[in-house]
Write a protein that holds these residues in place. Structure first.
Motif: not given
Length: 620
Positions: A119-129, A148-155
């Protein structure tokens, strides 16, 4: 009806499944680093903050994730490691279930940056839950970075069970350390709160990794061997028997580059070291096994730590024999360093002979030993809470005699007669009233009182005296300490260093003044007076071992260690005592709350009535 069977939505199913794969920050680090290893990385950086609860970053220079596969990578049971059930028989990658990323993303907020060579460039992905929030193109180098941020914030229920930051950090350090040891050809750096914990070179040298992670002292005490058996190759790094620990924390087993837990390999190691180690001490070792994947089943548990071997008996015999041969080829005689310091006075001599109050009825002996006592006090000043302590340095009985009422004794005098009437005869006594008539085998005091014969275990009796004296000192926070002219430097692992830093106050209670010296090293500036410097260092290591194993049973551990110390300092079997010393020991024994059992629960006194003796001689 309300009890109809329904299929759970993917988010709920992933949160439930995450409990098997991700139970704490260390689990997240393990899965991400293993993925980086499988991606053929040669350099991996692990960075955490606040024990990994709020921030984990794993960066590698591996193959990266193709743009077309990124979204699929976070789906459950999506993997690039195998294609069908037959592939499980030949699996060599660390991951293969396709559960890790789905589980992690369902209980955290994730940022992913990745790029492949094509690939010529990379990919930036953001996921929540587990849900994609954004996806963008980005300029970056080859490899993958997971944040990885705020582990178990939704549990929140899971979040409540997290331990302190330092404890969680120690778990992560253990995981990263073992992965670094498993793959010495990969440069791995671990950073905690912007401080480098360790960094390995990736040059393939296991000893270099031991130096970087566990310190030079351990590396200098390691033997290396290599053995083959048919298709099995064993590389072993085993420590000298004289270099051991109070737990199994430094035993690591690796199969085809995978760190595992194995009772089979653990038993091999301990069988090989049998008779070479003190009781309750464990060997240090790093064993690397390479074998065809069809001989081992790694698909036992989602964590992939538990495995099964085929031909376990053959493997056990091979490994045990190899370790034994490696150990017995070495010189197992401990090296003795010549010291100019005067040997420590035996406590049995001090207690019975030195103290004037002990021999107050014998002024000639008091006069004889008074200069020695003064010299000892001048040479070893006693300090408690930074103040000079004028108390005696060994157990003392109060001037007023405390008469023990046997009717409330927790453990009665053990007798050889089960008859209740005879028992009542021998129990209704004061111990100091027993008339000593001799010493048997230089081990047992022989006495008589009220038509009964008594045998007193001198070691168990003195052990109980010292134990209760020391216990009172600890409870009153008045442990006597000795400041060292030259501080003792102790090199620790990161987990051990963290445990020490978290328990400074506890160590002070034990009599250790400790300060951080950098690079997981501490200085011991003072030690318990009763131990002295050489023994205190070993005792300090035992405390640290326990703090790593059990973060809760501190009070119980104090008692256990006091027992060990009391046993070490007590009059030993085969120590010859004179009548004065025997009588003084009985006086001290009677003043105790429980004079009938030693701290280990063994009886101190046994008795036989005159009636029972005469029965043996057929007189009655």
């Amino acid at each position: 009806m309300n009890n109809r069977i329904l299929k759970l939505d993917p988010l709920t199913a992933n949160k439930i499944a995450a409990g098997e794969v991700v139970d704490r920050p260390a689990s997240v680090v393990k899965e991400l680093v293993e993925n980086a290893i499988d991606a053929k990385s040669t350099s991996i950086v692990v960075e955490i903050r606040e024990g990994g609860k709020t921030f984990i970053r794993v960066t590698d220079n591996g193959s990266g994730i193709d743009e077309a596969d990124i979204a699929l990578a976070f789906e459950r049971h999506a993997t690039s490691k195998l294609r069908n059930i037959d592939d499980l028989n030949t699996i060599l990658s660390l991951g293969f279930r396709g559960e890790a990323l789905a589980s992690i993303s369902s209980v955290s907020q994730i940022e992913l940056i990745t790029k492949t060579d094509s690939q010529d460039s990379g990919t930036a992905l953001e996921l929540h839950s587990g849900r994609i929030i954004s996806s963008n193109r980005i300029g970056t180098t080859r490899g993958t970075t997971f944040i990885i941020k705020n582990l178990f914030y939704n549990t929140p229920a899971r979040l409540k069970f997290m331990k302190s930051d330092s404890t969680e950090t120690a778990y992560i350090n253990d995981v990263v350390s073992r992965l670094a040891m498993a793959h010495p050809n990969i440069a791995i750096r671990f950073i905690n709160n912007n401080n480098i914990v360790f960094s390995t070179s990736g040059n393939g040298n296991v000893i270099h990794n031991i130096v970087s992670i566990y310190g030079k002292e351990l590396a200098k005490n390691i033997y290396h061997f290599e053995k083959n058996h048919e298709k099995i190759v064993l590389h072993g790094f085993v420590a000298k028997p004289s270099f051991h620990r109070g737990n199994r924390q430094l035993q690591s087993f690796f199969i085809n580059g995978r760190y595992i837990k194995s009772l089979l390999l653990q038993s091999c190691v301990e069988e090989a070291y049998r008779t070479l180690l003190p009781i309750n001490k464990y060997p240090i070792c790093f064993l690397y096994l390479t074998m065809p994947p069809e001989l081992v089943d790694v698909n036992i548990h989602p964590t992939k730590l538990e495995i099964k071997f085929s031909n376990e008996e053959i493997l056990k015999s091979f490994i045990t024999r190899c370790i034994k041969e490696a150990l017995y080829r070495q010189n197992l005689i401990p090296e003795v360093s010549l010291q100019t310091t005067k040997p420590k006075e035996k406590l049995s001599n001090i207690v019975i002979e030195v103290l004037p109050s002990v021999n107050r009825n014998h002024p000639e002996r008091e006069k004889k030993y008074e200069p020695k006592l003064k010299d000892m006090k001048d040479k070893f000043p006693i300090v408690t809470n930074n103040k000079v302590e004028q108390n005696d340095i060994i157990p003392m009985v109060h001037e007023e005699q405390v008469v023990f009422k046997t009717s409330v004794a927790p453990t009665p005098v053990v007798t050889t007669n089960d008859n209740i009437n005879q028992n009542s005869l021998v129990n209704d006594i004061n111990i100091s009233q027993i008339r000593i008539i001799g010493q048997l085998f230089h081990t047992y005091l022989v006495g008589e009182y009220n038509e009964a014969l008594y045998l007193i275990d001198q070691h168990a009796a003195h052990e109980r005296v010292i134990f209760e004296w020391m216990l009172n000192k600890f409870r009153s926070r008045s442990v006597m300490i000795q400041h060292l002219l030259v501080p003792t430097v102790v090199e620790l692992t990161f987990a051990e260093w963290s445990a020490v830093m978290d328990n400074i106050d506890l160590l002070i209670q034990f009599g250790f003044e400790v300060e951080d010296f950098g690079q997981h090293t501490v200085l011991i500036r003072s030690v318990p007076m009763i131990l002295g410097e050489p023994e205190a260092k070993g005792f300090f290591q035992e405390i640290v071992d326990h703090l790593i194993n059990d973060h809760t049973a501190v009070t119980d551990y104090k008692i256990d260690k006091l027992i060990a110390m009391a046993c070490k300092e007590a009059i030993k079997a085969k120590d010859k005592l004179d009548v004065t010393e025997m009588n003084e020991l009985l006086k001290r024994l009677e003043a105790l709350e429980n004079p009938y059992t030693c701290p280990h629960g063994r009886p101190i006194i046994i008795s036989m009535t005159k009636y029972e003796i005469e029965k043996k001689f057929k007189r009655v």
